[in-house]
Design a protein around this motif. Structure first.
Motif, short mmCIF file in Angstrom:
data_model
loop_
_atom_site.label_atom_id
_atom_site.label_comp_id
_atom_site.label_asym_id
_atom_site.label_seq_id
_atom_site.Cartn_x
_atom_site.Cartn_y
_atom_site.Cartn_z
N ARG A 25 8.12 48.87 12.08
CA ARG A 25 7.91 48.86 10.65
C ARG A 25 7.49 50.26 10.20
O ARG A 25 6.86 51.00 10.94
CB ARG A 25 6.83 47.85 10.25
CG ARG A 25 5.56 47.98 11.06
CD ARG A 25 4.44 47.09 10.53
NE ARG A 25 4.60 45.71 10.92
CZ ARG A 25 4.19 45.19 12.08
NH1 ARG A 25 3.66 45.97 12.99
NH2 ARG A 25 4.34 43.92 12.35
N ARG A 32 7.70 48.38 1.49
CA ARG A 32 7.52 47.28 0.54
C ARG A 32 7.00 46.03 1.23
O ARG A 32 6.16 45.32 0.69
CB ARG A 32 8.84 46.99 -0.17
CG ARG A 32 9.28 48.10 -1.11
CD ARG A 32 10.70 47.90 -1.59
NE ARG A 32 11.07 48.89 -2.62
CZ ARG A 32 12.28 49.00 -3.15
NH1 ARG A 32 13.26 48.21 -2.74
NH2 ARG A 32 12.51 49.91 -4.07
N SER A 33 7.51 45.75 2.43
CA SER A 33 7.10 44.54 3.14
C SER A 33 5.79 44.71 3.89
O SER A 33 5.21 43.71 4.35
CB SER A 33 8.19 44.12 4.13
OG SER A 33 9.13 43.24 3.52
N SER A 34 5.31 45.95 4.03
CA SER A 34 4.10 46.20 4.82
C SER A 34 2.90 46.63 3.98
O SER A 34 1.80 46.79 4.52
CB SER A 34 4.37 47.27 5.88
OG SER A 34 5.38 46.87 6.77
N ASN A 45 4.51 39.83 4.01
CA ASN A 45 5.66 39.51 4.86
C ASN A 45 5.22 39.65 6.31
O ASN A 45 5.11 40.75 6.83
CB ASN A 45 6.83 40.45 4.57
CG ASN A 45 8.06 40.10 5.39
OD1 ASN A 45 8.06 39.15 6.18
ND2 ASN A 45 9.13 40.88 5.22
N ASP A 48 7.49 41.67 8.81
CA ASP A 48 7.90 42.98 8.31
C ASP A 48 8.43 43.90 9.40
O ASP A 48 8.97 44.97 9.11
CB ASP A 48 6.75 43.66 7.56
CG ASP A 48 5.48 43.77 8.39
OD1 ASP A 48 5.38 43.11 9.43
OD2 ASP A 48 4.58 44.53 7.98
N LEU A 51 13.05 43.39 9.84
CA LEU A 51 14.02 43.58 8.76
C LEU A 51 15.30 44.11 9.38
O LEU A 51 15.62 45.29 9.32
CB LEU A 51 13.46 44.54 7.71
CG LEU A 51 12.13 44.09 7.08
CD1 LEU A 51 11.64 45.10 6.07
CD2 LEU A 51 12.26 42.71 6.44
N CYS A 71 17.43 47.85 2.54
CA CYS A 71 16.05 47.74 3.05
C CYS A 71 15.94 46.75 4.20
O CYS A 71 14.84 46.30 4.54
CB CYS A 71 15.11 47.34 1.92
SG CYS A 71 15.02 48.56 0.57
N ASP A 73 17.57 43.71 4.48
CA ASP A 73 17.91 42.32 4.18
C ASP A 73 19.35 42.04 4.58
O ASP A 73 20.17 42.96 4.65
CB ASP A 73 17.74 42.04 2.69
CG ASP A 73 16.32 42.24 2.21
OD1 ASP A 73 15.41 41.64 2.81
OD2 ASP A 73 16.12 42.99 1.23
N GLU A 80 15.33 40.21 -0.47
CA GLU A 80 13.92 40.12 -0.88
C GLU A 80 13.22 41.47 -0.95
O GLU A 80 12.16 41.59 -1.57
CB GLU A 80 13.15 39.20 0.08
CG GLU A 80 13.64 37.76 0.10
CD GLU A 80 13.24 36.98 -1.14
OE1 GLU A 80 12.91 37.61 -2.17
OE2 GLU A 80 13.26 35.74 -1.07
N ASN A 81 13.77 42.50 -0.31
CA ASN A 81 13.15 43.82 -0.31
C ASN A 81 13.81 44.79 -1.28
O ASN A 81 13.48 45.97 -1.29
CB ASN A 81 13.17 44.41 1.10
CG ASN A 81 12.21 43.71 2.03
OD1 ASN A 81 11.02 44.04 2.08
ND2 ASN A 81 12.70 42.73 2.77
N TYR A 87 9.32 41.26 -2.53
CA TYR A 87 8.55 42.37 -1.97
C TYR A 87 8.75 43.68 -2.71
O TYR A 87 8.00 44.64 -2.49
CB TYR A 87 8.89 42.56 -0.49
CG TYR A 87 8.70 41.31 0.33
CD1 TYR A 87 7.45 40.73 0.45
CD2 TYR A 87 9.78 40.69 0.96
CE1 TYR A 87 7.26 39.56 1.18
CE2 TYR A 87 9.61 39.53 1.70
CZ TYR A 87 8.35 38.96 1.81
OH TYR A 87 8.18 37.80 2.52
#
Length: 285
Positions: A25, A32-34, A45, A48, A51, A71, A73, A80-81, A87
């Protein structure tokens, strides 16, 4: 003899499939997810570090043909990112100066060789989607080598990797997207010239996107006042700190070192895979 080699290659490929777990990550700047791991009031998430375009089977299916969301997905969604996803809050996490060298950190939770790349999409509107065309205009250069690819060596197994990147001259933006890409290199594949090898052909890919500003003093998102978070204790060194933690957060925030580690079975499959590679290399001569 060739049939035995083919059997070895097939077994190795099967073992590599078993190694599909979270790989890494982007944590500096926080992706964004972290972001939630560092105290930002953003959706959590817990996957994360996975991804990975929906997984190898989806990314390289006949329908998707190797494509991926910018990102990480799945190409066919949900995204979602990306803008509109849960996110992608549009929170600016870092302000940088134009043309400067910046420091980024990747938390590698499983090493599968390969390489990292970093891209930048220049834009001012946080509601504008980053696209591959935009990202490919600025592939960032690694300051120490002058190259655009950072090779992931086995010495980096399960660790934090610190890299200095040079921002492109003249790029100024209020809502840039900094993308991290990890193209793995530990699976058996076939190169375009027909050669089969570990690291050839299609490989797993992992991504992370962070929202940053360059050349503007944009308001940064404010982490919550008392969350568990990673506290800097030195150059690129972090300590999980829960002092003054708001107990109402409960177990929502997991330290990075509690996610993405391999089970004993996976470690064994690693060793068997490496042994097969060694046997193949010895007997092919």
């Amino acid at each position: 003899m060739r049939s035995s080699f083919n059997a070895l290659q097939l077994l190795q490929a099967v073992l590599c499939i078993g190694l599909v777990q979270g790989h890494g990550r982007l944590i500096e700047p926080p992706s964004r997810s972290s972001m939630w791991r560092f105290g930002y009031d953003t959706p959590a998430n817990y996957n994360d570090n996975q991804l990975f375009c929906g997984g190898f089977g989806i990314q390289y299916s006949a329908a998707v043909k190797g494509r991926c969301g910018v990102c990480g997905d799945p190409w066919n969604g949900p995204r979602e990112n990306e803008v509109g996803g849960k996110y992608a809050t549009g929170t600016i996490v870092r302000n940088y100066n134009m043309g400067h060298v910046i420091e980024v950190t990747v938390d590698l939770t499983a090493n599968h060789k390969g390489y990292f790349e970093f891209r930048l999409c220049q834009k001012d509107d946080p509601d504008q989607r980053a696209t591959w065309d935009c990202l490919n205009r600025h592939i960032l250069t690694i300051e120490d080598t002058g190259q655009t690819r950072f090779p992931v060596e086995y010495k980096f197994y399960s660790t934090k990797i610190n890299i200095k990147l040079r921002l492109p001259a003249g790029v100024k933006c209020k809502a840039c997207v900094l993308q991290w890409k990890y193209n793995a290199g530990n699976s058996w594949g076939v190169a375009p010239n027909g050669t089969g090898c570990v690291g050839c052909g299609n490989q797993e890919q992992f991504y992370g996107c962070a929202d940053v500003a360059i050349g503007y003093d944009m308001p940064e998102g404010n982490p919550r006042s008392n969350p568990c978070h990673y506290k800097p204790v030195g150059d690129f060194q972090f300590k999980w700190d829960c002092s003054g933690n708001d107990q109402s957060l409960g177990n929502k925030q997991k330290p990075l070192n509690q996610a993405g580690r391999h089970s004993p079975f996976v470690v064994v499959t690693y060793l068997i895979s490496f042994l097969l590679i060694a046997i193949h290399n010895v007997f092919r001569f």
